[in-house]
Write a protein that holds these residues in place. Sequence first.
Motif, short mmCIF file in Angstrom:
data_model
loop_
_atom_site.label_atom_id
_atom_site.label_comp_id
_atom_site.label_asym_id
_atom_site.label_seq_id
_atom_site.Cartn_x
_atom_site.Cartn_y
_atom_site.Cartn_z
N THR A 111 0.32 -1.21 0.00
CA THR A 111 0.16 -0.32 -0.45
C THR A 111 0.80 1.04 0.00
O THR A 111 1.84 1.36 0.74
CB THR A 111 -0.94 0.30 1.04
N LYS A 112 0.43 2.45 -0.15
CA LYS A 112 1.15 3.52 -0.53
C LYS A 112 -0.23 4.37 1.04
O LYS A 112 0.78 5.32 1.11
CB LYS A 112 0.22 4.51 -1.94
N GLU A 113 -0.93 4.14 0.91
CA GLU A 113 -2.04 5.62 1.51
C GLU A 113 -1.88 4.87 3.60
O GLU A 113 -2.47 4.24 3.99
CB GLU A 113 -3.32 5.19 1.12
N ILE A 114 -0.43 4.49 3.79
CA ILE A 114 -0.21 4.46 4.80
C ILE A 114 -0.81 5.28 6.29
O ILE A 114 -0.83 4.51 7.26
CB ILE A 114 1.88 4.60 5.69
N TYR A 115 -0.63 6.60 6.03
CA TYR A 115 -1.50 7.51 6.74
C TYR A 115 -3.08 8.00 6.91
O TYR A 115 -3.27 6.99 7.87
CB TYR A 115 -1.37 9.24 6.96
N TRP A 116 -3.24 6.80 5.77
CA TRP A 116 -5.42 6.54 6.05
C TRP A 116 -5.06 5.60 6.20
O TRP A 116 -6.28 5.19 6.90
CB TRP A 116 -6.13 7.01 4.34
N ILE A 117 -4.36 4.33 5.97
CA ILE A 117 -4.41 2.96 6.83
C ILE A 117 -5.12 3.34 8.27
O ILE A 117 -5.65 2.72 9.04
CB ILE A 117 -3.80 2.04 6.39
N ASN A 118 -3.84 4.01 8.83
CA ASN A 118 -3.78 3.80 10.44
C ASN A 118 -4.19 4.74 10.81
O ASN A 118 -4.79 4.61 12.32
CB ASN A 118 -2.09 4.84 10.69
N HIS A 119 -4.85 5.77 9.99
CA HIS A 119 -6.35 6.57 11.16
C HIS A 119 -7.60 4.95 10.73
O HIS A 119 -7.87 5.88 12.42
CB HIS A 119 -6.21 7.65 9.42
N GLU A 120 -7.35 4.71 9.50
CA GLU A 120 -8.49 4.16 9.94
C GLU A 120 -8.51 2.91 11.04
O GLU A 120 -9.14 2.31 12.17
CB GLU A 120 -9.01 3.27 8.88
N ILE A 121 -7.20 2.40 11.36
CA ILE A 121 -7.09 1.07 12.40
C ILE A 121 -7.27 2.17 13.62
O ILE A 121 -7.95 1.21 13.88
CB ILE A 121 -5.74 0.56 11.89
N PHE A 122 -6.95 3.28 14.07
CA PHE A 122 -6.28 3.36 15.42
C PHE A 122 -8.05 3.71 15.49
O PHE A 122 -8.20 4.50 16.55
CB PHE A 122 -5.55 4.44 15.80
N ARG A 123 -8.55 4.32 14.17
CA ARG A 123 -9.84 4.76 15.13
C ARG A 123 -10.78 3.82 15.28
O ARG A 123 -11.51 4.00 16.69
CB ARG A 123 -10.10 5.33 13.46
N VAL A 124 -10.45 2.79 14.62
CA VAL A 124 -11.78 2.05 15.03
C VAL A 124 -11.31 0.89 16.59
O VAL A 124 -11.84 0.36 17.46
CB VAL A 124 -12.22 0.91 13.87
N LEU A 125 -9.92 0.63 16.84
CA LEU A 125 -9.77 -0.14 18.03
C LEU A 125 -9.61 0.81 19.32
O LEU A 125 -10.68 1.78 18.99
CB LEU A 125 -7.93 0.48 17.78
N LYS A 126 -10.23 -0.29 20.52
CA LYS A 126 -10.83 0.17 21.00
C LYS A 126 -9.32 1.04 22.07
O LYS A 126 -8.18 0.52 21.88
CB LYS A 126 -11.18 -1.44 22.21
N VAL A 127 -9.79 1.62 22.89
CA VAL A 127 -8.38 2.49 23.82
C VAL A 127 -7.97 0.59 24.75
O VAL A 127 -9.13 0.41 25.26
CB VAL A 127 -8.73 3.13 24.66
N GLY A 128 -6.36 0.85 24.57
CA GLY A 128 -6.32 -0.73 24.88
C GLY A 128 -6.29 -1.13 24.26
O GLY A 128 -5.54 -2.84 24.26
N GLY A 129 -6.66 -1.63 23.15
CA GLY A 129 -7.34 -2.40 21.90
C GLY A 129 -5.73 -2.78 21.42
O GLY A 129 -4.27 -2.19 21.90
N TYR A 130 -5.01 -3.59 20.36
CA TYR A 130 -3.83 -3.91 20.54
C TYR A 130 -4.24 -3.65 18.29
O TYR A 130 -4.81 -4.27 18.19
CB TYR A 130 -2.96 -4.95 20.19
N PHE A 131 -2.54 -3.06 17.65
CA PHE A 131 -2.49 -3.98 16.41
C PHE A 131 -1.33 -4.67 16.10
O PHE A 131 -0.29 -4.59 16.97
CB PHE A 131 -2.16 -1.99 15.69
N TYR A 132 -1.57 -6.00 16.01
CA TYR A 132 -0.50 -6.90 15.22
C TYR A 132 -0.23 -6.76 13.22
O TYR A 132 -0.91 -6.22 12.74
CB TYR A 132 -1.25 -8.11 15.50
N LEU A 133 0.99 -6.04 13.68
CA LEU A 133 1.85 -5.86 12.29
C LEU A 133 2.13 -5.99 12.31
O LEU A 133 3.19 -6.91 12.90
CB LEU A 133 1.98 -4.06 12.47
N GLY A 134 2.52 -7.51 10.86
CA GLY A 134 3.48 -8.15 10.30
C GLY A 134 3.41 -7.80 9.22
O GLY A 134 3.25 -7.72 7.73
#
Length: 246
Positions: A111-134
């Motif tokens: 992907t190119k749009e790293i900012y938009w994708i992370n915007h959406e990931i951290f929008r939907v995550l709960k506080v205290g939730g986790y992002f598993y990136l490989g």
Amino acid sequence: MFRQVTPGTTSRLTTVDHSETYGRHILAQVVPTLAIDTCLDIGCGGGQDLQVVLAQHPQAQCVGVDYGDWQAAALAASGIKPISVNIEAEPLPIASESVDLVIANQVLEHTKEIYWINHEIFRVLKVGGYFYLGVPNVLALHNRLLGLFGVHPTCSKMLSAHVRSFSKHDTLLFYREVAGDLTQLAGFYGSQFYPFPKPLARPLANALPSLAFSIFFLIKKTRPYEGEFLNHLSKVFLETNFFRGH
């Protein structure tokens, strides 16, 4: 040791177990330590990572995101809700702060749009939730050695589908500079170690994760999201037209 392949499509090595690239044994070690009621897998393919989650958390609501419905029937049969989204140009149809774990395994390098994708990931995550990136590691040991001989890293060839490179230091720099105290590194792991077979690759990747072929980050969301990823684009001048939403 080598096989004939179309350049840029897959590895020529016959000595390695290519399933190790996805590090699902690592995910299987991580998910039992987390409280997961809702899990979202971005670029889910056939849902293999979500099946790892369901094996440990059978009550979890699992959502698989991909572009198109090519795997929808197989996902639904596995108890996974399929959603078709262009993650580089569309919002995730998921409520804010509703997901315990977001997985993106061997996806963001496409992907190119790293900012938009992370915007959406951290929008939907709960506080205290986790992002598993490989992601593939551009500074894996074999890539460093290839560079000494003027050979391009195997994970970022122009012939391939990969458009972005990742390393441990650069990835952590991105989240530190863009998101600040929104994110906290909770775990870092490695899997696959070229050119060694699985019995050697696993212990080497465990001992030297920053030199492994694939690297994995467990990133914790520590507070409510305040638009840091898109706001960063207004604070700095980057000579490319990044998507910021409609």
